[in-house]
Write a protein that holds these residues in place. Structure first.
Motif, PDB file in Angstrom:
ATOM      1  N   ALA A  37      44.809  47.993  53.750  1.00  0.00           N
ATOM      2  CA  ALA A  37      44.385  47.047  52.711  1.00  0.00           C
ATOM      3  C   ALA A  37      42.868  47.112  52.512  1.00  0.00           C
ATOM      4  CB  ALA A  37      44.815  45.627  53.076  1.00  0.00           C
ATOM      5  N   ILE A  38      42.133  47.212  53.587  1.00  0.00           N
ATOM      6  CA  ILE A  38      40.676  47.310  53.486  1.00  0.00           C
ATOM      7  C   ILE A  38      40.284  48.625  52.826  1.00  0.00           C
ATOM      8  CG2 ILE A  38      38.552  47.547  54.841  1.00  0.00           C
ATOM      9  CD1 ILE A  38      39.695  45.379  56.697  1.00  0.00           C
ATOM     10  N   GLN A  39      40.971  49.711  53.189  1.00  0.00           N
ATOM     11  CA  GLN A  39      40.690  51.002  52.554  1.00  0.00           C
ATOM     12  C   GLN A  39      40.950  50.935  51.046  1.00  0.00           C
ATOM     13  OE1 GLN A  39      43.261  53.520  54.875  1.00  0.00           O
ATOM     14  NE2 GLN A  39      41.666  53.989  56.385  1.00  0.00           N
ATOM     15  N   ARG A  40      42.011  50.239  50.667  1.00  0.00           N
ATOM     16  CA  ARG A  40      42.339  50.103  49.234  1.00  0.00           C
ATOM     17  C   ARG A  40      41.276  49.276  48.524  1.00  0.00           C
ATOM     18  NH1 ARG A  40      43.717  52.236  44.854  1.00  0.00           N
ATOM     19  NH2 ARG A  40      45.103  51.045  43.527  1.00  0.00           N
ATOM     20  N   LEU A  41      40.807  48.236  49.149  1.00  0.00           N
ATOM     21  CA  LEU A  41      39.738  47.429  48.551  1.00  0.00           C
ATOM     22  C   LEU A  41      38.483  48.264  48.332  1.00  0.00           C
ATOM     23  CD1 LEU A  41      40.129  44.062  50.494  1.00  0.00           C
ATOM     24  CD2 LEU A  41      40.524  44.433  48.055  1.00  0.00           C
ATOM     25  N   VAL A  42      38.165  49.127  49.286  1.00  0.00           N
ATOM     26  CA  VAL A  42      36.994  50.006  49.149  1.00  0.00           C
ATOM     27  C   VAL A  42      37.206  50.965  47.980  1.00  0.00           C
ATOM     28  CG1 VAL A  42      35.662  51.845  50.271  1.00  0.00           C
ATOM     29  CG2 VAL A  42      36.286  49.805  51.552  1.00  0.00           C
ATOM     30  N   GLN A  43      38.426  51.508  47.849  1.00  0.00           N
ATOM     31  CA  GLN A  43      38.714  52.411  46.728  1.00  0.00           C
ATOM     32  C   GLN A  43      38.517  51.711  45.390  1.00  0.00           C
ATOM     33  OE1 GLN A  43      42.727  53.665  47.436  1.00  0.00           O
ATOM     34  NE2 GLN A  43      42.133  55.342  48.806  1.00  0.00           N
ATOM     35  N   ILE A  44      39.011  50.505  45.282  1.00  0.00           N
ATOM     36  CA  ILE A  44      38.875  49.748  44.029  1.00  0.00           C
ATOM     37  C   ILE A  44      37.405  49.448  43.761  1.00  0.00           C
ATOM     38  CG2 ILE A  44      39.384  47.548  42.880  1.00  0.00           C
ATOM     39  CD1 ILE A  44      42.069  47.583  44.474  1.00  0.00           C
ATOM     40  N   MET A  45      36.684  49.037  44.790  1.00  0.00           N
ATOM     41  CA  MET A  45      35.274  48.691  44.632  1.00  0.00           C
ATOM     42  C   MET A  45      34.465  49.903  44.159  1.00  0.00           C
ATOM     43  SD  MET A  45      32.588  47.379  47.531  1.00  0.00           S
ATOM     44  CE  MET A  45      32.533  48.974  48.311  1.00  0.00           C
ATOM     45  N   GLU A  49      36.035  53.580  37.170  1.00  0.00           N
ATOM     46  CA  GLU A  49      36.959  53.383  36.053  1.00  0.00           C
ATOM     47  C   GLU A  49      37.795  52.114  36.200  1.00  0.00           C
ATOM     48  OE1 GLU A  49      39.191  56.946  35.349  1.00  0.00           O
ATOM     49  OE2 GLU A  49      37.389  58.194  35.382  1.00  0.00           O
ATOM     50  N   ALA A  50      37.757  51.497  37.354  1.00  0.00           N
ATOM     51  CA  ALA A  50      38.484  50.243  37.558  1.00  0.00           C
ATOM     52  C   ALA A  50      37.796  49.138  36.771  1.00  0.00           C
ATOM     53  CB  ALA A  50      38.513  49.883  39.047  1.00  0.00           C
ATOM     54  N   PRO A  51      38.563  48.150  36.311  1.00  0.00           N
ATOM     55  CA  PRO A  51      37.937  47.032  35.591  1.00  0.00           C
ATOM     56  C   PRO A  51      36.849  46.379  36.444  1.00  0.00           C
ATOM     57  CG  PRO A  51      40.326  46.886  35.474  1.00  0.00           C
ATOM     58  CD  PRO A  51      40.009  47.995  36.433  1.00  0.00           C
ATOM     59  N   HIS A  52      35.811  45.935  35.771  1.00  0.00           N
ATOM     60  CA  HIS A  52      34.683  45.307  36.467  1.00  0.00           C
ATOM     61  C   HIS A  52      35.151  44.126  37.321  1.00  0.00           C
ATOM     62  CE1 HIS A  52      30.542  44.218  37.212  1.00  0.00           C
ATOM     63  NE2 HIS A  52      30.795  42.986  36.803  1.00  0.00           N
ATOM     64  N   ALA A  53      36.076  43.325  36.779  1.00  0.00           N
ATOM     65  CA  ALA A  53      36.569  42.156  37.521  1.00  0.00           C
ATOM     66  C   ALA A  53      37.261  42.581  38.819  1.00  0.00           C
ATOM     67  CB  ALA A  53      37.526  41.347  36.647  1.00  0.00           C
ATOM     68  N   ALA A  58      37.249  42.972  44.652  1.00  0.00           N
ATOM     69  CA  ALA A  58      37.370  43.779  45.872  1.00  0.00           C
ATOM     70  C   ALA A  58      36.115  43.654  46.725  1.00  0.00           C
ATOM     71  CB  ALA A  58      37.633  45.239  45.506  1.00  0.00           C
ATOM     72  N   SER A  59      34.955  43.690  46.087  1.00  0.00           N
ATOM     73  CA  SER A  59      33.692  43.545  46.815  1.00  0.00           C
ATOM     74  C   SER A  59      33.625  42.190  47.506  1.00  0.00           C
ATOM     75  CB  SER A  59      32.503  43.684  45.860  1.00  0.00           C
ATOM     76  OG  SER A  59      32.497  44.942  45.249  1.00  0.00           O
ATOM     77  N   GLY A  66      34.098  40.667  56.135  1.00  0.00           N
ATOM     78  CA  GLY A  66      33.077  41.168  57.050  1.00  0.00           C
ATOM     79  C   GLY A  66      32.080  40.123  57.509  1.00  0.00           C
ATOM     80  N   TYR A  67      31.737  39.202  56.615  1.00  0.00           N
ATOM     81  CA  TYR A  67      30.680  38.242  56.928  1.00  0.00           C
ATOM     82  C   TYR A  67      31.129  36.785  56.862  1.00  0.00           C
ATOM     83  CZ  TYR A  67      27.668  42.282  56.324  1.00  0.00           C
ATOM     84  OH  TYR A  67      27.091  43.519  56.438  1.00  0.00           O
ATOM     85  N   GLY A  68      32.337  36.541  56.394  1.00  0.00           N
ATOM     86  CA  GLY A  68      32.804  35.173  56.218  1.00  0.00           C
ATOM     87  C   GLY A  68      32.376  34.652  54.860  1.00  0.00           C
ATOM     88  N   GLN A  69      33.045  33.620  54.397  1.00  0.00           N
ATOM     89  CA  GLN A  69      32.704  33.064  53.087  1.00  0.00           C
ATOM     90  C   GLN A  69      31.361  32.363  53.159  1.00  0.00           C
ATOM     91  OE1 GLN A  69      36.121  30.660  51.957  1.00  0.00           O
ATOM     92  NE2 GLN A  69      36.736  32.296  50.561  1.00  0.00           N
ATOM     93  N   SER A  70      30.609  32.486  52.072  1.00  0.00           N
ATOM     94  CA  SER A  70      29.299  31.849  52.032  1.00  0.00           C
ATOM     95  C   SER A  70      29.454  30.338  51.890  1.00  0.00           C
ATOM     96  CB  SER A  70      28.474  32.398  50.869  1.00  0.00           C
ATOM     97  OG  SER A  70      29.136  32.140  49.648  1.00  0.00           O
ATOM     98  N   GLN A  71      28.498  29.617  52.451  1.00  0.00           N
ATOM     99  CA  GLN A  71      28.498  28.163  52.347  1.00  0.00           C
ATOM    100  C   GLN A  71      28.126  27.760  50.930  1.00  0.00           C
ATOM    101  OE1 GLN A  71      29.243  25.859  54.758  1.00  0.00           O
ATOM    102  NE2 GLN A  71      29.886  27.573  56.031  1.00  0.00           N
ATOM    103  N   GLN A  72      28.815  26.775  50.407  1.00  0.00           N
ATOM    104  CA  GLN A  72      28.507  26.281  49.076  1.00  0.00           C
ATOM    105  C   GLN A  72      28.131  24.811  49.190  1.00  0.00           C
ATOM    106  OE1 GLN A  72      31.681  27.043  46.377  1.00  0.00           O
ATOM    107  NE2 GLN A  72      31.697  29.228  46.754  1.00  0.00           N
ATOM    108  N   SER A  73      27.101  24.452  48.460  1.00  0.00           N
ATOM    109  CA  SER A  73      26.699  23.054  48.460  1.00  0.00           C
ATOM    110  C   SER A  73      26.592  22.574  47.019  1.00  0.00           C
ATOM    111  CB  SER A  73      25.364  22.875  49.173  1.00  0.00           C
ATOM    112  OG  SER A  73      24.357  23.587  48.487  1.00  0.00           O
ATOM    113  N   THR A  74      26.680  21.287  46.850  1.00  0.00           N
ATOM    114  CA  THR A  74      26.587  20.686  45.534  1.00  0.00           C
ATOM    115  C   THR A  74      25.488  19.641  45.561  1.00  0.00           C
ATOM    116  OG1 THR A  74      28.952  20.985  45.228  1.00  0.00           O
ATOM    117  CG2 THR A  74      27.867  19.451  43.754  1.00  0.00           C
TER     118      THR A  74
END
Length: 115
Positions: A37-45, A49-53, A58-59, A66-74
């Protein structure tokens, strides 16, 4: 009131640290595909020719894994330090009836364009 009496310790249930048997089986099966699955994500990224979205999604997934979700504040304060929506703190019982409360909350949540 049914249930255990107040002050008595809880009994039964799964003990802390013991994995859930149902989700443990599913997790074990899914982990077999982790590397692919990770290899496939790298291929898409990396596919120009893959859609930008799809590349961005994938990125984002790779970064989150790899790093965990970033903290979000409001920020709910205005530049002067006051709350953006002070009307949300108004409790209906404090206003003189529901109509007054509705007017207070609507007037405090309107976007002010006068600056």
């Amino acid at each position: 009131m049914a249930g255990r009496p107040k002050g008595t310790p809880k009994t039964g249930g799964r003990r802390p640290g013991i994995p859930n048997k149902v989700t443990a089986d599913i997790k074990a099966i899914a982990q077999q595909y982790g590397k692919r699955a990770i290899q496939r994500l790298v291929q898409i990224m990396e596919n120009d020719e893959a859609p930008h979205a799809a590349q961005v999604a994938a990125s984002r997934e790779l970064l989150n894994r790899g790093y965990g979700q970033s903290q979000q504040s409001t920020d709910i304060t205005n530049s002067d330090g006051s709350l953006s929506h002070p009307g949300y703190a108004v409790i209906p019982e404090q206003a003189e009836g529901m109509e007054a409360w509705t007017q207070q909350t609507q007037s405090s949540s309107q976007i002010q364009t006068d600056e």
